[in-house]
Design an enzyme around this catalytic site. Structure first.
Site, PDB file in Angstrom:
ATOM      1  N   TYR A  46       0.842  -1.193   0.000  1.00 45.77           N
ATOM      2  CA  TYR A  46       0.000   0.000   0.000  1.00 45.77           C
ATOM      3  C   TYR A  46       0.877   1.243   0.000  1.00 45.77           C
ATOM      4  O   TYR A  46       1.858   1.325   0.729  1.00 45.77           O
ATOM      5  CB  TYR A  46      -0.908  -0.006   1.236  1.00 45.77           C
ATOM      6  N   HIS A  47       0.522   2.231  -0.824  1.00 48.07           N
ATOM      7  CA  HIS A  47       1.331   3.437  -0.999  1.00 48.07           C
ATOM      8  C   HIS A  47       0.772   4.575  -0.152  1.00 48.07           C
ATOM      9  O   HIS A  47      -0.325   5.063  -0.393  1.00 48.07           O
ATOM     10  CB  HIS A  47       1.332   3.848  -2.471  1.00 48.07           C
ATOM     11  N   GLY A  48       1.525   5.010   0.866  1.00 45.02           N
ATOM     12  CA  GLY A  48       1.122   6.155   1.662  1.00 45.02           C
ATOM     13  C   GLY A  48       1.371   7.460   0.936  1.00 45.02           C
ATOM     14  O   GLY A  48       1.874   7.481  -0.200  1.00 45.02           O
TER      15      GLY A  48
END
Length: 312
Positions: free
Chosen positions: A89-91
């Protein structure tokens, strides 16, 4: 004058940590340039010749991670000895991923090659750092070569879009991207899911507007700067690998990544124009999120978790 001073002070406060991180990134590149010049290193940036320099850079970022975010990494045993594809998951800022790379190298002496958006390679003055840390554009051919050579390859299917437009509900904005599944099938390697707790509480983006969305979709450039940088607790969880199955199609593999109970990091698939992945308790990662992640995210709780000494 007072109003201007207060405004400037407020801007500095909300952007000071992201700007400091950007400064440290450029310092890392300068240190590599000094190492290259003093040691007269001309070898391939991914070769073992660079390991001493990599260790220095990784140690710095690991210390920063421990001090500022009390960073923890769990599930390293789920990473196979051979090649594989890490999906994460890309913050708003993938600083958690930088922490992961650093600790992985310090613990396992392994380099994980990272697929990055094209705009990253347009940033001036970072060429050597990108090469030594294994950041690559990530064409299908490059990924297959890297996997054939035994490397781990990581990708965030949501990429910049997810960084800009996901929020404290931790939605996965992957669109119709299936490239990672095709590469995994072609290379006959497992997919390893990964997720970092509180990454959206540490760094945030301004609320999505139609103008900002149109600007991104037309240019593929991130016009909105991240802000925040609060010292919230970060814990990265690596889920159980999804093994290669010669009898599965690309579409079935993507669905399996989203819904299988053997995957401990990714959510159930829901279609609404684009793929919109909502975090639910159906999978093992949903159990992790429901246990460790407040949804919507809570900055106060994420800060208080710094004082929780129990290993999660």
């Amino acid at each position: 004058v007072v109003i201007i001073s207060l405004t400037i002070s407020a801007i500095l406060v909300i952007f000071i940590v992201p700007l400091t991180m950007l400064f440290f990134i450029y310092v890392s590149n300068i240190l590599l340039l000094i190492y290259q010049r003093n040691s007269e290193v001309k070898a391939d940036p991914l070769s073992d010749v660079w390991n001493n320099a990599r260790k220095i850079i990784a140690s710095f970022w690991d210390i920063y991670a421990r001090i500022w975010h009390g960073y923890e990494l769990h599930g390293v045993e789920n990473i196979p000895e051979g090649p594989g594809i890490l999906v994460y998951y890309h913050g708003a800022i993938p600083v958690d991923y930088l922490y992961f790379l650093s600790r992985l190298f310090l613990w396992k002496k392994r380099i994980c090659l990272s697929v990055a958006d094209n705009f990253v390679f347009r940033l001036p003055g970072l060429k050597l750092l990108l090469e030594v840390t294994g950041i690559m554009p990530g064409t299908r051919e490059e990924c297959l070569i890297a996997l054939k050579n035994g490397y781990l390859v990581s990708i965030s299917p949501g990429g910049v879009r997810e960084a800009l437009f996901s929020d404290q509900s931790y939605q996965l904005l992957w669109g119709n991207r299936k490239g990672f599944a095709r590469v995994a099938l072609d290379a006959k390697v497992p997919i390893i899911p990964m997720y970092t707790q509180n990454v959206r509480e540490g760094y945030r983006m301004f609320k999505e507007t139609r103008l900002l969305r149109q600007l991104y979709e037309s240019t593929r450039l991130p016009f909105t700067p991240p802000y925040g940088g609060l010292p919230v607790k970060f814990r990265t969880y690596i889920g159980e690998p999804i093994p290669y199955d010669p009898n599965i199609t690309t579409e079935e593999l993507v669905e399996k990544v989203m819904t299988t109970s053997s995957c401990s990091a990714l959510p159930k698939q829901v279609r609404k124009g684009n793929f919109l992945f909502l975090f639910q308790t159906r999978t093992a990662i949903q159990a992790l999120i429901s246990k460790h992640q407040t949804i919507p995210g809570s900055i106060w709780k994420a800060l208080l978790e710094r004082f929780d000494k129990r290993r999660k």
